[in-house]
Design an enzyme around this catalytic site. Sequence first.
Site, PDB file in Angstrom:
ATOM      1  N   CYS A  17     -20.515  15.538   3.645  1.00  0.00           N
ATOM      2  CA  CYS A  17     -21.463  14.863   4.551  1.00  0.00           C
ATOM      3  C   CYS A  17     -20.889  14.650   5.954  1.00  0.00           C
ATOM      4  CB  CYS A  17     -21.897  13.523   3.965  1.00  0.00           C
ATOM      5  SG  CYS A  17     -20.629  12.266   4.061  1.00  0.00           S
ATOM      6  N   GLU A  50      13.383 -16.384   1.146  1.00  0.00           N
ATOM      7  CA  GLU A  50      13.123 -17.789   1.483  1.00  0.00           C
ATOM      8  C   GLU A  50      12.092 -18.351   0.517  1.00  0.00           C
ATOM      9  OE1 GLU A  50      11.918 -16.501   5.172  1.00  0.00           O
ATOM     10  OE2 GLU A  50       9.957 -15.900   4.452  1.00  0.00           O
ATOM     11  N   ILE A  56       0.834  -1.199   0.000  1.00  0.00           N
ATOM     12  CA  ILE A  56       0.000   0.000   0.000  1.00  0.00           C
ATOM     13  C   ILE A  56       0.870   1.250   0.000  1.00  0.00           C
ATOM     14  CG2 ILE A  56      -1.960  -1.076   1.173  1.00  0.00           C
ATOM     15  CD1 ILE A  56      -0.800   0.084   3.800  1.00  0.00           C
ATOM     16  N   ASP A  57       2.181   1.040  -0.128  1.00  0.00           N
ATOM     17  CA  ASP A  57       3.105   2.176   0.017  1.00  0.00           C
ATOM     18  C   ASP A  57       3.199   3.049  -1.224  1.00  0.00           C
ATOM     19  OD1 ASP A  57       4.795   0.718  -1.753  1.00  0.00           O
ATOM     20  OD2 ASP A  57       5.814  -0.259  -0.070  1.00  0.00           O
ATOM     21  N   HIS A  94      -4.360  -4.971  -1.981  1.00  0.00           N
ATOM     22  CA  HIS A  94      -4.755  -4.619  -0.615  1.00  0.00           C
ATOM     23  C   HIS A  94      -4.969  -3.119  -0.468  1.00  0.00           C
ATOM     24  CE1 HIS A  94      -2.893  -8.644   0.956  1.00  0.00           C
ATOM     25  NE2 HIS A  94      -3.974  -8.813   0.221  1.00  0.00           N
TER      26      HIS A  94
HETATM   27  P1  OAD Z   1       5.492 -10.646   4.656  1.00  0.00           P
HETATM   28  O1  OAD Z   1       6.171  -9.855   5.689  1.00  0.00           O
HETATM   29  O2  OAD Z   1       4.530 -11.678   5.085  1.00  0.00           O
HETATM   30  O3  OAD Z   1       6.561 -11.384   3.740  1.00  0.00           O
HETATM   31  C1  OAD Z   1       7.678 -10.706   3.222  1.00  0.00           C
HETATM   32  C2  OAD Z   1       8.566 -11.719   2.531  1.00  0.00           C
HETATM   33  O4  OAD Z   1       9.616 -11.026   1.894  1.00  0.00           O
HETATM   34  C3  OAD Z   1       9.219 -12.712   3.495  1.00  0.00           C
HETATM   35  O5  OAD Z   1       9.253 -13.978   2.885  1.00  0.00           O
HETATM   36  C4  OAD Z   1      10.640 -12.151   3.668  1.00  0.00           C
HETATM   37  O6  OAD Z   1      11.595 -13.141   3.909  1.00  0.00           O
HETATM   38  C5  OAD Z   1      10.871 -11.541   2.321  1.00  0.00           C
HETATM   39  N1  OAD Z   1      11.780 -10.387   2.310  1.00  0.00           N
HETATM   40  C6  OAD Z   1      11.818  -9.340   3.139  1.00  0.00           C
HETATM   41  N2  OAD Z   1      12.727  -8.434   2.747  1.00  0.00           N
HETATM   42  C7  OAD Z   1      13.301  -8.959   1.620  1.00  0.00           C
HETATM   43  C8  OAD Z   1      14.316  -8.504   0.736  1.00  0.00           C
HETATM   44  N3  OAD Z   1      14.931  -7.329   0.865  1.00  0.00           N
HETATM   45  N4  OAD Z   1      14.633  -9.306  -0.299  1.00  0.00           N
HETATM   46  C9  OAD Z   1      14.011 -10.509  -0.470  1.00  0.00           C
HETATM   47  N5  OAD Z   1      13.041 -10.971   0.310  1.00  0.00           N
HETATM   48  C10 OAD Z   1      12.681 -10.198   1.354  1.00  0.00           C
HETATM   49  O7  OAD Z   1       4.809  -9.599   3.667  1.00  0.00           O
HETATM   50  P2  OAD Z   1       3.666  -9.855   2.583  1.00  0.00           P
HETATM   51  O8  OAD Z   1       3.782 -11.206   2.004  1.00  0.00           O
HETATM   52  O9  OAD Z   1       3.674  -8.710   1.661  1.00  0.00           O
HETATM   53  O10 OAD Z   1      -2.077  -7.531   4.322  1.00  0.00           O
HETATM   54  O11 OAD Z   1       2.375  -9.767   3.491  1.00  0.00           O
HETATM   55  C11 OAD Z   1       1.131  -9.935   2.885  1.00  0.00           C
HETATM   56  C12 OAD Z   1       0.072  -9.190   3.603  1.00  0.00           C
HETATM   57  O12 OAD Z   1       0.093  -9.470   5.000  1.00  0.00           O
HETATM   58  C13 OAD Z   1       0.180  -7.683   3.567  1.00  0.00           C
HETATM   59  O13 OAD Z   1      -0.245  -7.113   2.368  1.00  0.00           O
HETATM   60  C14 OAD Z   1      -0.698  -7.295   4.702  1.00  0.00           C
HETATM   61  C15 OAD Z   1      -0.200  -8.248   5.715  1.00  0.00           C
HETATM   62  O14 OAD Z   1      -1.009  -8.526   6.773  1.00  0.00           O
HETATM   63  C16 OAD Z   1      -3.066  -6.735   4.780  1.00  0.00           C
HETATM   64  O15 OAD Z   1      -2.855  -5.844   5.551  1.00  0.00           O
HETATM   65  C17 OAD Z   1      -4.446  -7.045   4.270  1.00  0.00           C
HETATM   66 ZN    ZN Z   2     -18.973  12.321   2.439  1.00  0.00          ZN
END
Ligand code: OAD
Ligand code: ZN
Length: 444
Positions: free
Chosen positions: A214, A278, A160-161, A178
Amino acid sequence: MSEAEGDSKASESESAAATGDSSTQEKGAGEEAEQMEYFRRLFARTLGLSQEREAAEAEEETPRPQQLLDEVTVEGIAKYIRDGKCRNIIVLTGAGISTSAGIPDFRSPGTGLYDNLQKYNLPSPQAIFEIGFFKPTWCHYFIKLLSLKGLLLRNFTQNIDTLERVAGVPAGAMVEAHGTFYTAHCLGECRKEYTQEWVKEKVFNDEVPRCPECDGVVKPDIVFFGEAMPAKFFPSVLADFPRCDLLIVMGTSLQVQPFASLVDRVPETCPRLLINREKCGQVDPIMRMLGFGGGMEFDSENNYRDVAWLGDCDDGCKALAELLGWKEELEELVNKEHARIEAQIEEDKKTAAKRVPAEGQAVAAAGGSTEGASAAASPDSSRQESTAATADSKDKVAPTSEKTREGKPDSPQADVSPTPGTDGVETKSSGDDPETSEKGSSNL
Ligand code: OAD
Ligand code: ZN
């Protein structure tokens, strides 16, 4: 032949003669065998017997789809692209592609947001709106480069960034699964859309953003757990994935549905490349047999398409760019854009200092905090207490058509589907009640 065998043969032919129809009999025998096999598998599964053998048998039984890669390696993927065999690339991204920009991901032990809610250090709470504060990473620019080369069919991002937008990935080439901070909507009667700038202005003035039409609260268009996916999501999934001829997955743990199961939506022959610290997205072979999606198969003997490049996303993108002969181009793009953004940040800082000097200093002196950032992101102060509840929100389903916190029937987003997750896309139900789900939903 023994007597008993002879008898049995005789009785078989008798019964065949009695029906007068050998095909009926064959059919009956076939059905019986099928039933036997069904029960055998059911017992084996229920009793936890011979699971490995079953998985192996299942793999043997399924004919392997055509292998499009000369070799199932990142070099093979690069060659596949270079040979022009691949025109439609879908990129799935998650928080891992933004960590090198200084934005923590969610689940990395030690550094992830869920482990560090109190330590999330922004220079000020408002910095969440200072998109220039975070520069897009090499990954973001690699996606942009794919788009410049006409190879990007779509980037489905969980982030969302808005850094994809900052990097110049065209809005039409993106599905922000998201949601995004880029726009906001009134949660009141009118549901009017507001810009990030408008919300930012209010927050900088320490005001709860309220709709002039509103008086409803205006909330950034972020999809929280328990809320609907953006309306664009499901139609894009249906339109794009059958056309995909290379799937690149970067920086995500693939733990949140329905996003995680998108890897199963590409054609069977479509190569899939994971660039991540990973391996992820693998499904237990038994679960696969039971129909819970195929998942990634990096370690299967029959793997013909899944490649895992393990390490930092930026390095993975650089390595792929090098293999593609795009290294200089990518470097040039990153350097040029970073210089432009840094100049812009300086400019913004000067403008902000002129606009609210006293307030800015007071906030900076107080130091940023997660709570502050969350409060800034959402005017509802209950967000502050909610952040702590996110720690174990793994494997939750992001979208449903459940109520928003304010009890409105649908998400505040104008472009939100009222009944997401009902088109057959697998949604792992977390069993959360809407209240809990939502409390576990603060993104930043
Ligand atoms: P996660 O934090 O679950 O996963 C991030 C993944 O990226 C992990 O496997 C890390 O090892 C890997 N990682 C981190 N930094 C890295 C780097 N520099 N290079 C390579 N790999 C790296 O994040 P998301 O999978 O994006 O949802 O999480 C999914 C959703 O969970 C988000 O969109 C959010 C959250 O709850 C909502 O808020 C609805
Ligand atoms: Zn409004």
